[in-house]
Design an enzyme around this catalytic site. Sequence first.
Site, short mmCIF file in Angstrom:
data_model
loop_
_atom_site.label_atom_id
_atom_site.label_comp_id
_atom_site.label_asym_id
_atom_site.label_seq_id
_atom_site.Cartn_x
_atom_site.Cartn_y
_atom_site.Cartn_z
CB CYS A 48 -0.91 0.00 1.22
SG CYS A 48 -1.92 1.48 1.37
CB CYS A 51 -0.40 2.22 5.72
SG CYS A 51 -1.13 0.67 5.13
CB CYS A 96 -5.13 -0.62 2.25
SG CYS A 96 -3.92 -1.07 3.51
CB CYS A 99 -4.26 2.85 5.82
SG CYS A 99 -4.11 2.76 4.02
CB CYS A 121 -9.34 -3.33 -11.83
SG CYS A 121 -8.95 -2.11 -13.07
#
Length: 132
Positions: A48, A51, A96, A99, A121
């Site tokens: 991510c 984070c 995510c 976060c 995607c």
Amino acid sequence: MSTSVKKTEEEWRAVLSPEQFRILRQKGTEPPGTGEYNKHKAEGVYNCAGCGTPLYKSSTKFDSGCGWPAFFDAIPGAVSRHTDNSFGMARTEITCTACGGHLGHVFKGEGFPTPTDERHCVNSISLKFKEE
């Protein structure tokens, strides 16, 4: 949504670029074919960009031709799914888990020859790649 990484909007703006903030925090989308990871082939892990949580392994990435990085599965527990009724249609948004950052959408049943018949995607700007 319960997330382990909590920041205020001002804190997110301080650590993300304006485009990362638009996509990760405001649920934007980058134009197709423009992201750095769309055609990326190296072995490693996609984390991510907000984070740093590991989200996808390169072994689950495939070329779907959609213009964004596509994965057939996420690292277990790393990605959460939510119903997205924007734009007059029902889609499944992926974020995510740590976060809450917007990654993109997941599509099922498109007939790709993958083990899950899913296409995650994902916006390239939502990711940071770490080579293994």
